[in-house]
Design a protein around this motif. Sequence first.
Motif, short mmCIF file in Angstrom:
data_model
loop_
_atom_site.label_atom_id
_atom_site.label_comp_id
_atom_site.label_asym_id
_atom_site.label_seq_id
_atom_site.Cartn_x
_atom_site.Cartn_y
_atom_site.Cartn_z
N ASN A 143 71.05 35.57 50.24
CA ASN A 143 69.71 35.15 49.85
C ASN A 143 69.59 34.96 48.35
OD1 ASN A 143 67.47 34.98 52.05
ND2 ASN A 143 68.85 36.60 52.73
N ALA A 144 70.33 35.74 47.57
CA ALA A 144 70.32 35.56 46.12
C ALA A 144 70.87 34.19 45.74
CB ALA A 144 71.12 36.66 45.45
N MET A 145 71.78 33.66 46.55
CA MET A 145 72.37 32.35 46.26
C MET A 145 71.39 31.21 46.45
SD MET A 145 76.08 32.84 48.12
CE MET A 145 76.41 31.08 48.04
N VAL A 146 70.41 31.38 47.32
CA VAL A 146 69.48 30.28 47.63
C VAL A 146 68.08 30.51 47.06
CG1 VAL A 146 70.75 29.63 49.69
CG2 VAL A 146 68.86 31.25 49.88
N ALA A 147 67.83 31.67 46.48
CA ALA A 147 66.51 31.96 45.91
C ALA A 147 66.31 31.18 44.61
CB ALA A 147 66.37 33.45 45.66
N PRO A 148 65.06 30.93 44.24
CA PRO A 148 64.80 30.28 42.95
C PRO A 148 65.39 31.08 41.80
CG PRO A 148 62.80 30.38 44.29
CD PRO A 148 63.81 31.23 44.98
N THR A 149 65.80 30.39 40.74
CA THR A 149 66.41 31.08 39.61
C THR A 149 65.41 31.96 38.86
OG1 THR A 149 66.00 29.11 38.26
CG2 THR A 149 68.18 29.33 39.29
N ALA A 150 64.14 31.59 38.92
CA ALA A 150 63.07 32.41 38.32
C ALA A 150 62.03 32.71 39.39
CB ALA A 150 62.42 31.70 37.15
N PRO A 151 61.46 33.92 39.39
CA PRO A 151 60.47 34.27 40.41
C PRO A 151 59.26 33.34 40.37
CG PRO A 151 61.19 36.23 39.23
CD PRO A 151 61.73 35.05 38.48
N ILE A 152 58.76 32.98 41.53
CA ILE A 152 57.52 32.22 41.62
C ILE A 152 56.39 33.08 41.09
CG2 ILE A 152 55.85 31.22 43.23
CD1 ILE A 152 58.24 30.48 45.01
N GLU A 153 55.60 32.51 40.20
CA GLU A 153 54.53 33.28 39.57
C GLU A 153 53.36 33.49 40.52
OE1 GLU A 153 54.46 34.77 36.64
OE2 GLU A 153 56.50 34.11 36.13
N VAL A 154 52.93 34.73 40.65
CA VAL A 154 51.71 35.09 41.36
C VAL A 154 50.92 36.03 40.48
CG1 VAL A 154 52.74 34.77 43.65
CG2 VAL A 154 52.84 37.03 42.57
N LEU B 189 62.45 43.62 51.89
CA LEU B 189 61.42 43.08 51.01
C LEU B 189 62.01 42.20 49.91
CD1 LEU B 189 59.10 46.22 50.67
CD2 LEU B 189 58.79 44.23 52.17
N ASP B 190 63.24 42.49 49.48
CA ASP B 190 63.85 41.72 48.41
C ASP B 190 64.42 40.40 48.91
OD1 ASP B 190 63.26 43.64 46.48
OD2 ASP B 190 65.13 44.73 46.84
N THR B 191 65.03 40.38 50.09
CA THR B 191 65.62 39.13 50.58
C THR B 191 64.57 38.06 50.81
OG1 THR B 191 65.51 39.84 52.91
CG2 THR B 191 67.55 40.33 51.71
N HIS B 192 63.34 38.47 51.08
CA HIS B 192 62.27 37.51 51.36
C HIS B 192 61.17 37.54 50.29
CE1 HIS B 192 64.36 37.36 55.14
NE2 HIS B 192 63.58 36.39 55.55
N ASP B 193 61.51 38.06 49.13
CA ASP B 193 60.52 38.12 48.04
C ASP B 193 60.04 36.73 47.65
OD1 ASP B 193 59.26 39.71 45.67
OD2 ASP B 193 60.40 38.10 44.69
N HIS B 194 60.97 35.78 47.56
CA HIS B 194 60.56 34.42 47.15
C HIS B 194 59.74 33.73 48.22
CE1 HIS B 194 64.41 33.93 49.15
NE2 HIS B 194 64.25 32.62 49.24
N ARG C 250 56.23 35.23 47.90
CA ARG C 250 55.59 34.66 46.71
C ARG C 250 55.13 33.23 46.97
NH1 ARG C 250 56.61 36.96 41.56
NH2 ARG C 250 57.74 38.94 41.65
N ARG C 251 55.94 32.48 47.69
CA ARG C 251 55.58 31.08 47.96
C ARG C 251 54.32 31.01 48.83
NH1 ARG C 251 58.33 25.99 48.20
NH2 ARG C 251 56.68 24.49 48.63
N ILE C 252 54.23 31.85 49.86
CA ILE C 252 53.04 31.86 50.71
C ILE C 252 51.82 32.29 49.90
CG2 ILE C 252 51.95 32.94 52.71
CD1 ILE C 252 54.79 33.18 53.92
N CYS C 253 51.99 33.31 49.08
CA CYS C 253 50.89 33.80 48.24
C CYS C 253 50.37 32.69 47.33
CB CYS C 253 51.37 34.99 47.42
SG CYS C 253 50.16 35.65 46.24
N ARG C 254 51.27 32.01 46.66
CA ARG C 254 50.86 30.95 45.72
C ARG C 254 50.26 29.76 46.44
NH1 ARG C 254 55.36 27.34 42.95
NH2 ARG C 254 55.12 26.36 45.01
N ASP C 255 50.94 29.27 47.48
CA ASP C 255 50.51 28.04 48.13
C ASP C 255 49.24 28.22 48.94
OD1 ASP C 255 52.81 27.05 47.03
OD2 ASP C 255 53.64 26.26 48.89
N ALA C 256 49.10 29.36 49.62
CA ALA C 256 47.93 29.59 50.46
C ALA C 256 46.80 30.28 49.71
CB ALA C 256 48.32 30.42 51.69
N GLY C 257 47.05 30.68 48.47
CA GLY C 257 46.03 31.42 47.72
C GLY C 257 45.65 32.71 48.44
N ALA C 258 46.64 33.32 49.07
CA ALA C 258 46.40 34.48 49.94
C ALA C 258 47.03 35.74 49.38
CB ALA C 258 46.96 34.21 51.34
#
Length: 318
Positions: A38-49, A94-99, A102-110
């Motif tokens: 998962n580290a290989m396919v995760a964004p290089t920087a965390p998605i901001e929330v 929780l770490d393997t799916h952190d990105h 974050r993506r759901i939080c940002r995109d859905a405003g949830a």
Amino acid sequence: MPLDPSLAVLLESVNAAPRGRIADADPAVLREGERRSNAMVAPTAPIEVGSVADDTVPGAAGPVPVRVYRPGGATRSAPTVVFFHGGGWIVGDLDTHDHVARRICRDAGAVVVAVHYRRLPEDAFPAAFEDCLAAARWVAGHIDAYGGLRDRLAVAGDSAGGALAASVALAFRDDGEPLAAQLLAYPATDRTAAEYPSYTENAEGYLLTLQDLRDLTSILTRDDARTADDFRCSPLRAASHEGVAPAVIATAAYDPLRDEGLAYADALKDAGVDVFVRDYDGLVHGFLNMFAVSPAAESAVAELTGELTARLSGPQRA
């Protein structure tokens, strides 16, 4: 449609490496491999929330670890999504799916409450389901501490987590507690002895193999047909699907789980449930985690989070 070129390159590397049976492997080794993958396919920087905080909620067997993601801005109220990570009931955390959270939080405003449930083989069925249901019930009962809107609560998950989300949605229906939506990404909905064409079509070469699926099913059910038929293990086998939450269901063309995910969408439609379903061409199992390395996965995740957002955008009632 051919395999997404970005994923074809990834799969070439994965398939070149030696691979053993899940049934014979040390769970700790599997989990470390999952974290590296998962580290290989995760964004290089965390998605901001807005904020991220680790916490626990009460569970039947003790505290259940959760990670709470809050959107940015000065929103007084927001939807809440309880998210269950995938990983074959054995790996994932929780770490393997952190990105993804974050993506759901940002995109859905949830507000996203990611749940780290007990895993196999240390904790047998139905431990994972019990933790997921306890966490979702806690969030629903304490919604003011999260998004604040009880009528805009959803569950979500991928793979094994998608199956858990589907089972939790069924349990909420049985409790008479409505949910606004359920997002199920390539869910593992049927652990019975049923056979599906996608099992053989996609048996090898696309990350999740048919042998992997057989091993995981055996570990989960302990080869007990009664367990496999239980809706907490196989949501497709629930006695009824009427009245469950509106669903957003994603499958991948090159995934052995494709057809049982589509069968679940059909079962919900037949029961009168509002369903958005998309079988994504060119994609493989696990694509929800791959949006940073695959344009096709990025497009799919954008569509899925958009569909979830639409189902969380009804009239607000605190």
